[in-house]
Design a protein around this motif. Structure first.
Motif, short mmCIF file in Angstrom:
data_model
loop_
_atom_site.label_atom_id
_atom_site.label_comp_id
_atom_site.label_asym_id
_atom_site.label_seq_id
_atom_site.Cartn_x
_atom_site.Cartn_y
_atom_site.Cartn_z
N LYS A 78 0.96 -1.29 -0.20
CA LYS A 78 -0.01 -0.29 -0.32
C LYS A 78 0.92 1.47 0.05
N GLU A 79 2.08 0.96 1.08
CA GLU A 79 2.95 2.15 1.30
C GLU A 79 3.83 2.30 -0.05
N LEU A 80 4.09 1.39 -1.12
CA LEU A 80 5.26 1.68 -2.13
C LEU A 80 4.78 1.28 -3.32
N ALA A 81 3.79 0.67 -3.27
CA ALA A 81 3.48 0.45 -4.74
C ALA A 81 1.98 0.93 -5.14
N LYS A 82 1.77 2.54 -5.07
CA LYS A 82 0.37 2.65 -5.46
C LYS A 82 -0.67 2.15 -6.31
N GLY A 83 -1.24 1.75 -6.17
CA GLY A 83 -2.38 1.10 -6.95
C GLY A 83 -2.28 -0.70 -6.43
N PHE A 84 -1.31 -1.01 -5.80
CA PHE A 84 -1.08 -2.38 -6.39
C PHE A 84 -1.26 -3.36 -4.70
N LYS A 85 -2.08 -1.67 -4.60
CA LYS A 85 -2.50 -2.66 -2.79
C LYS A 85 -3.32 -4.27 -2.71
N TRP A 86 -3.72 -4.47 -3.66
CA TRP A 86 -4.43 -5.67 -4.49
C TRP A 86 -3.07 -6.82 -4.29
N VAL A 87 -1.67 -6.89 -4.45
CA VAL A 87 -1.14 -7.69 -4.46
C VAL A 87 -0.32 -7.78 -3.01
N GLY A 88 -0.54 -7.04 -2.11
CA GLY A 88 -0.55 -7.51 -0.41
C GLY A 88 -1.78 -8.36 -0.51
N ALA A 89 -3.16 -8.03 -0.29
CA ALA A 89 -3.68 -8.82 0.42
C ALA A 89 -3.99 -9.89 -0.24
N MET A 90 -3.53 -10.32 -1.48
CA MET A 90 -3.22 -11.91 -1.71
C MET A 90 -2.86 -12.23 -1.25
N ALA A 91 -1.04 -11.52 -0.55
CA ALA A 91 -0.35 -12.40 0.14
C ALA A 91 -0.64 -12.36 1.61
N VAL A 92 -2.33 -11.88 1.54
CA VAL A 92 -2.71 -12.18 3.23
C VAL A 92 -3.52 -13.68 2.92
N ILE A 93 -4.23 -13.38 1.80
CA ILE A 93 -5.31 -14.18 1.12
C ILE A 93 -4.21 -16.19 1.25
N VAL A 94 -3.32 -16.10 0.82
CA VAL A 94 -2.39 -17.12 0.52
C VAL A 94 -2.52 -17.86 1.94
N PRO A 95 -1.42 -17.39 2.55
CA PRO A 95 -0.77 -17.80 4.04
C PRO A 95 -2.22 -18.50 4.73
N LEU A 96 -3.38 -18.15 4.73
CA LEU A 96 -4.63 -18.07 5.27
C LEU A 96 -5.28 -19.69 4.50
N LEU A 97 -5.37 -19.80 3.14
CA LEU A 97 -5.58 -21.28 2.44
C LEU A 97 -4.54 -22.28 2.67
N ILE A 98 -2.57 -21.28 2.65
CA ILE A 98 -1.92 -22.62 3.46
C ILE A 98 -2.62 -22.78 4.40
N MET A 99 -2.87 -22.24 5.41
CA MET A 99 -2.50 -23.24 7.02
C MET A 99 -3.88 -24.20 6.63
N THR A 100 -5.17 -23.84 5.74
CA THR A 100 -6.07 -24.79 6.24
C THR A 100 -5.87 -26.10 5.77
N PHE A 101 -4.60 -26.24 4.96
CA PHE A 101 -3.98 -27.92 4.82
C PHE A 101 -2.58 -27.98 5.25
N TYR A 102 -1.32 -27.12 5.25
CA TYR A 102 -0.64 -26.95 6.01
C TYR A 102 -0.95 -27.05 7.67
N SER A 103 -1.78 -26.87 8.40
CA SER A 103 -2.22 -27.23 10.02
C SER A 103 -2.60 -28.81 9.71
N VAL A 104 -3.34 -29.78 8.68
CA VAL A 104 -3.63 -30.66 8.66
C VAL A 104 -2.81 -31.37 8.91
N LEU A 105 -1.44 -31.75 7.36
CA LEU A 105 -0.90 -32.23 7.28
C LEU A 105 0.08 -32.58 8.68
#
Ligand code: PHE
Length: 475
Positions: A78-105
């Motif tokens: 958000k701070e460094l690349a105006k207009g690319f906030k959504w890439v940062g949001a992606m970087a928060v959604i992916v860990p959530l998704l990964i954790m749903t199976f990582y925790s099972v393993l």
């Protein structure tokens, strides 16, 4: 505000936590089986090249940008690349998704550790690895309970914060893991017949590259950035807690090298043993290598088998936990930063609890599905008309979205944003900020981030999609 956010207690604390994040199931489970299935030595070489030219470069960028802004992934973009906030949001959604199976393993490892411990104490285990795995998967309730325990432990560590939770656990856990790994390697490579496995790993053989270069490239590439915890905001987040005094390039070198050494060590712990006791087929058995083949390996060792089994699965559990806490922390940091932005005092404990509950709910579906054994994916797939087989299992589908699609896409976008929008000189500035650490490899960094990484990532992205969906574009 700085103080409520916290910092690492020491550089070694940061290093162990970053290595702890990097070293995980990807190294101990993924690396040996992917190496087994994709040509052994040839895979290793491609992996090493990518780790230096892509992994090392992206990690320097991530840690620098995090430290520069002092914010997590979302805040940084958000701070460094105006207009690319959504890439940062992606970087928060992916860990959530990964954790749903990582925790099972991770939960499977915990269950296996207890099963081996029980066997050690009461000699109760009288089934093959295959039967044990099957029995575990078809007991959804048991899997959900172990997933709950895994997430509860994760919560207890992350709620303690950077210095008192995450750093403390890693400082004890990582050295323990290294010692246990060495013990298992000594047993594995001294088994009669283990030399076949060593040959497979280290004797030069480029045949597999001639057969399917892009295939090997994309599996090695996918493995490389999953293993280094890249493209999902982790290193941005951990970097944001790093002191300006520290040397980013040297630290990154240590993290990449350690992660690679542990992956090769895990290969040494797993492949020679698999070759010795089950031959080439066992080594190439894919994802079940860790839970079926190795369990049989331990069983065939007689009396001492359960001791090695307990040590080994505890080791994998620690590795999984140190990665899981980093994935959870990315989301927790985003919340802490948002509170700071709004001038509110963050309640880390409550936020961590909410995050862990959300992960647990998602993970319950994957745990209950039992890698497809309980048939929960197919009806869902049919009703949505999703293409691809995903081995008829929920885990593979979520893994495809996260690891196959969003992670390579995230890394591709990130290299373009750093190379062409923010500019590599911003990274140089941050690396050299203290005046004492010269960025000697800057020319190499600049070339890779601008040209090599985007091209390699584009191939890896297409290769991953092809591999997951079985489209057969490259084979
Ligand atoms: N690097 C970890 C592993 O090798 C997994 C992981 C991926 C952790 C992404 C954090 C982020 O298993």
């Amino acid at each position: 505000m700085e103080n409520s956010r916290g910092n690492w207690g020491s550089n070694i604390g940061f290093l162990l936590a970053a290595i702890g994040s990097a070293v995980g199931l990807g190294n101990i489970w993924g690396f040996p089986y992917k190496m087994g299935k994709n040509g052994g030595f040839a895979f290793l070489i491609i992996y090493l090249i990518l780790a230096v030219l892509v992994g090392f470069v992206i990690m320097i960028a991530e840690i620098s940008l995090g430290r520069k802004t002092g914010k997590g992934a979302f805040g940084t973009y958000k701070e460094l690349a105006k207009g690319f906030k959504w890439v940062g949001a992606m970087a928060v959604i992916v860990p959530l998704l990964i954790m749903t199976f990582y925790s099972v393993l991770g939960a499977y490892c915990m269950e296996y550790m207890f099963v081996n411990l029980g066997d050690l104490a009461f000699h109760t285990l009288n089934m093959s690895g295959g039967d044990l795995f099957g029995a575990m998967l078809t007991n959804p309730f048991g899997c959900i309970v172990y997933t709950f325990l895994f997430m509860a432990l994760c919560f207890l560590i992350v709620k303690g914060g950077i210095k008192d939770g995450i750093e403390k656990f890693n400082v004890v856990g990582m050295p323990t893991l290294a010692i246990m790994l060495v013990i298992v390697i000594i047993r594995s490579v001294t088994l009669p017949g283990a030399s076949e496995g060593l040959k497979f790993m280290f004797a030069p053989n480029f045949e597999p590259l001639k057969e399917n270069f892009i295939g090997v490239l994309s599996v090695a590439g996918g493995q490389m950035f999953f293993s280094l915890s890249l493209a999902m905001g982790i290193m941005i987040t951990y970097g944001s807690y790093l002191s300006k005094k520290e040397n980013i390039v040297r630290n990154t070198g240590i993290i990449v090298l350690s992660d690679t050494i542990v992956a090769i060590m895990a290969g040494l712990a797993v492949l020679p043993a698999a070759f010795a006791l089950g031959g080439e087929d066992a080594a190439m058995s894919g994802p079940k290598l860790l839970f079926i083949t190795l369990q049989d390996v331990f069983a065939s060792m007689g009396q001492i088998g359960p001791i090695f089994g307990t040590i080994f699965y505890l080791l994998v559990l620690i590795a999984a936990m140190t990665s899981a806490i980093s994935l959870t922390e990315v989301i927790a940091t985003m919340y802490v930063d948002r509170c700071a932005e709004k001038g509110k005092e963050p309640n880390r404990m409550k936020a961590t609890a909410v995050i862990c509950v959300i992960i647990f709910l998602g993970a319950s579906v994957i745990a209950a599905d039992g890698l497809g054994s309980n048939g929960m994916w197919v009806p869902f797939q049919n009703s949505l008309g999703v293409v691809g087989s995903f081995n008829d299992c929920w885990l593979d589908f979520v893994d495809f979205i996260a690891e196959g699609l969003l992670m390579p896409l995230g890394a591709l976008l990130m290299s373009i944003i750093v190379g062409w929008i923010i500019g590599p000189d911003k990274v140089k500035e941050e690396v050299e900020i203290n005046g004492t650490h010269k960025f000697a490899a800057y020319g190499f960094f600049k070339f890779c981030i601008k040209f090599f990484v985007p091209v390699a990532m584009a191939f890896i992205l297409v290769g991953q999609v092809d591999g997951f969906l079985g489209l057969g574009i490259f084979s």
